[in-house]
Design a protein around this motif. Structure first.
Motif, PDB file in Angstrom:
ATOM      1  N   GLN A  90     -18.588   0.571  19.199  1.00 44.46           N
ATOM      2  CA  GLN A  90     -18.076   0.871  17.866  1.00 44.46           C
ATOM      3  C   GLN A  90     -17.374   2.226  17.837  1.00 44.46           C
ATOM      4  O   GLN A  90     -16.323   2.386  17.223  1.00 44.46           O
ATOM      5  N   ARG A  91     -17.949   3.205  18.517  1.00 41.43           N
ATOM      6  CA  ARG A  91     -17.347   4.543  18.557  1.00 41.43           C
ATOM      7  C   ARG A  91     -15.991   4.488  19.254  1.00 41.43           C
ATOM      8  O   ARG A  91     -15.013   5.095  18.790  1.00 41.43           O
ATOM      9  N   ASN A  92     -15.906   3.744  20.355  1.00 40.13           N
ATOM     10  CA  ASN A  92     -14.625   3.623  21.068  1.00 40.13           C
ATOM     11  C   ASN A  92     -13.581   2.930  20.209  1.00 40.13           C
ATOM     12  O   ASN A  92     -12.414   3.352  20.172  1.00 40.13           O
ATOM     13  N   GLU A  93     -13.994   1.855  19.499  1.00 38.57           N
ATOM     14  CA  GLU A  93     -13.050   1.163  18.619  1.00 38.57           C
ATOM     15  C   GLU A  93     -12.556   2.085  17.511  1.00 38.57           C
ATOM     16  O   GLU A  93     -11.368   2.107  17.187  1.00 38.57           O
ATOM     17  N   TYR A  94     -13.457   2.865  16.930  1.00 43.33           N
ATOM     18  CA  TYR A  94     -13.069   3.788  15.865  1.00 43.33           C
ATOM     19  C   TYR A  94     -12.114   4.856  16.400  1.00 43.33           C
ATOM     20  O   TYR A  94     -11.117   5.197  15.748  1.00 43.33           O
ATOM     21  N   GLU A  95     -12.411   5.385  17.592  1.00 41.07           N
ATOM     22  CA  GLU A  95     -11.526   6.399  18.168  1.00 41.07           C
ATOM     23  C   GLU A  95     -10.144   5.828  18.432  1.00 41.07           C
ATOM     24  O   GLU A  95      -9.130   6.493  18.174  1.00 41.07           O
ATOM     25  N   ASN A  96     -10.085   4.583  18.917  1.00 38.70           N
ATOM     26  CA  ASN A  96      -8.780   3.948  19.146  1.00 38.70           C
ATOM     27  C   ASN A  96      -8.039   3.749  17.837  1.00 38.70           C
ATOM     28  O   ASN A  96      -6.820   3.979  17.750  1.00 38.70           O
ATOM     29  N   TYR A  97      -8.766   3.317  16.792  1.00 36.60           N
ATOM     30  CA  TYR A  97      -8.153   3.124  15.478  1.00 36.60           C
ATOM     31  C   TYR A  97      -7.578   4.434  14.952  1.00 36.60           C
ATOM     32  O   TYR A  97      -6.443   4.492  14.470  1.00 36.60           O
ATOM     33  N   VAL A  98      -8.365   5.503  15.047  1.00 39.00           N
ATOM     34  CA  VAL A  98      -7.914   6.808  14.547  1.00 39.00           C
ATOM     35  C   VAL A  98      -6.686   7.278  15.323  1.00 39.00           C
ATOM     36  O   VAL A  98      -5.723   7.787  14.737  1.00 39.00           O
ATOM     37  N   GLU A  99      -6.685   7.063  16.633  1.00 41.33           N
ATOM     38  CA  GLU A  99      -5.540   7.491  17.436  1.00 41.33           C
ATOM     39  C   GLU A  99      -4.282   6.704  17.054  1.00 41.33           C
ATOM     40  O   GLU A  99      -3.197   7.291  16.902  1.00 41.33           O
ATOM     41  N   GLU A 100      -4.429   5.383  16.868  1.00 36.05           N
ATOM     42  CA  GLU A 100      -3.276   4.575  16.466  1.00 36.05           C
ATOM     43  C   GLU A 100      -2.768   4.982  15.087  1.00 36.05           C
ATOM     44  O   GLU A 100      -1.561   5.067  14.852  1.00 36.05           O
ATOM     45  N   GLU A 101      -3.699   5.239  14.175  1.00 35.63           N
ATOM     46  CA  GLU A 101      -3.317   5.653  12.818  1.00 35.63           C
ATOM     47  C   GLU A 101      -2.567   6.990  12.861  1.00 35.63           C
ATOM     48  O   GLU A 101      -1.554   7.169  12.191  1.00 35.63           O
ATOM     49  N   ARG A 102      -3.056   7.909  13.671  1.00 40.77           N
ATOM     50  CA  ARG A 102      -2.409   9.212  13.792  1.00 40.77           C
ATOM     51  C   ARG A 102      -1.012   9.062  14.386  1.00 40.77           C
ATOM     52  O   ARG A 102      -0.056   9.689  13.921  1.00 40.77           O
ATOM     53  N   ASP A 103      -0.892   8.216  15.402  1.00 40.46           N
ATOM     54  CA  ASP A 103       0.429   7.981  15.999  1.00 40.46           C
ATOM     55  C   ASP A 103       1.390   7.379  14.981  1.00 40.46           C
ATOM     56  O   ASP A 103       2.566   7.763  14.921  1.00 40.46           O
ATOM     57  N   GLU A 104       0.876   6.435  14.185  1.00 43.75           N
ATOM     58  CA  GLU A 104       1.725   5.799  13.174  1.00 43.75           C
ATOM     59  C   GLU A 104       2.187   6.813  12.127  1.00 43.75           C
ATOM     60  O   GLU A 104       3.361   6.837  11.729  1.00 43.75           O
ATOM     61  N   ILE A 105       1.280   7.673  11.692  1.00 47.90           N
ATOM     62  CA  ILE A 105       1.637   8.702  10.697  1.00 47.90           C
ATOM     63  C   ILE A 105       2.677   9.657  11.286  1.00 47.90           C
ATOM     64  O   ILE A 105       3.662  10.010  10.619  1.00 47.90           O
TER      65      ILE A 105
END
Length: 132
Positions: A90-105
């Motif tokens: 779950q932590r890895n999935e959340y970190e990946n989500y946050v990284e993708e969101e940051r890249d998108e922003i």
């Protein structure tokens, strides 16, 4: 200079106290004139073979509760391991989500900045010194 004198005097005082105290006398090695009884000490440490085999035979039989306890411990350890793996996933999935969101922003803000530059560089206005 005064600190060195204080340190030297305190060290000498401590050395004298330790030298003349009874603690040093108690720590001294005893001078026994009679030899130690080695066979008596061996009797206290070791037991006869028959007693030892009886001891291990008694210890070899374990109760049913012991095996139940071991099984429960194994189940608990498996659950803990599964929980640990789940939390890590779950932590890895959340970190990946946050990284993708940051890249998108970052991509959106970069596109917005480029659009603003294009608007300002369309030929109607001279290039500004801040937009290169």
């Amino acid at each position: 200079m005064s600190w060195t004198r204080v340190i030297v005097l305190s060290a000498l005082t401590t050395l004298l106290i330790l030298t003349f105290s009874s603690v040093v006398e108690n720590a001294a090695v005893r001078d026994d004139s009679k030899p130690a009884d080695h066979k008596g000490a061996a009797r206290q440490v070791f037991m006869p073979e028959s007693d030892a085999s009886n001891f291990f035979k008694r210890r070899g039989r374990r109760s049913v509760q012991y095996y139940e306890f071991q099984a429960e411990q194994r189940v608990l350890m498996q659950k803990d391991e599964q929980r640990r793996e789940y939390n890590e996933e779950q932590r890895n999935e959340y970190e990946n989500y946050v990284e993708e969101e940051r890249d998108e922003i970052n991509e959106r803000s970069r596109e917005t900045n480029e659009q603003l530059r294009e608007y300002h560089y369309d030929g109607f206005y001279p290039r500004s010194q801040w937009f290169h």
